[in-house]
Design an enzyme around this catalytic site. Sequence first.
Site: not given
Ligand code: FPP
Length: 253
Positions: A21, A69
């Site tokens: 996250d 998501n």
């Molecule tokens: C959460 O941060 C992250 C995600 C929903 C996606 C995670 C994806 C990756 C790390 C990249 C691709 C992964 C792989 C396995 C190749 P957020 O967007 O919710 O952050 P925020 O809470 O700060 O908005």
Amino acid sequence: MSTKEKINVSLLPEHVAIIMDGNGRWATSHGRPRIFGHKNGVTAVREVTEAAAELGIKYLTLYAFSTENWSRPRVEIDALMGLLLETVGNQLSTLQKNNIRLQTIGDIEQLPPKTKKALENAILQTKDNTRMCLILALNYSSRWEIVEAVKHISHKVKAGILKEEDINDEIFSAHLTTANIPDPELMIRTSGEYRISNYLLWQSAYTELYFTNVLWPDFRKEDFYNAILDYQGRERRFGKTGEQVAKKTITSI
Ligand code: FPP
């Protein structure tokens, strides 16, 4: 002594689950669009996978895309699916070289066809790898998988394949997408949020939770080692008293 050297390799968790996250906030803090955070999150994915495999952890599950998501802006969903496609393609040879098996949990049928195909190919190519299993939770949510398991079990009861009185924890676990995967002993969430967010709810009944303020794109091996060390300092009681656990440890030495 380095942080890594302080880790007791005979007391490693077999399965570590991570809620990655903070990508969006990381990007915002760099004055860039959210996808910049996801792109940099891939570096952390690589680091943690390498660290876990080097230590000897057998299962690493990463929450990469939840069923919730899908409600994000279309442009972000498309970029995430593209990033996943690109990363799976780019990292396949690294997975092979390091004897790492790729698996997914969640309903990947709903992913864009190209992404789904790349994942299925990588899953097939790595199916005989034995060092560690890297599990991506994609289009996953715990409530979804629990409801699916209930449907599956009721269908079997109705068809006379399973008796209602035979349903127990073990049977229920075997109907989840994590069947054959041990429950995680440790769950890590980055970015200073203190939630489980519909992730492995059944499986985390006795999981140790570790929260860090580090945003996912900044998460490195050292952060992972710190989480393992913290876990190794915990007393896991499984409902017993501290005295019972201490006695068991002494008598089993
Ligand atoms: C959460 O941060 C992250 C995600 C929903 C996606 C995670 C994806 C990756 C790390 C990249 C691709 C992964 C792989 C396995 C190749 P957020 O967007 O919710 O952050 P925020 O809470 O700060 O908005």
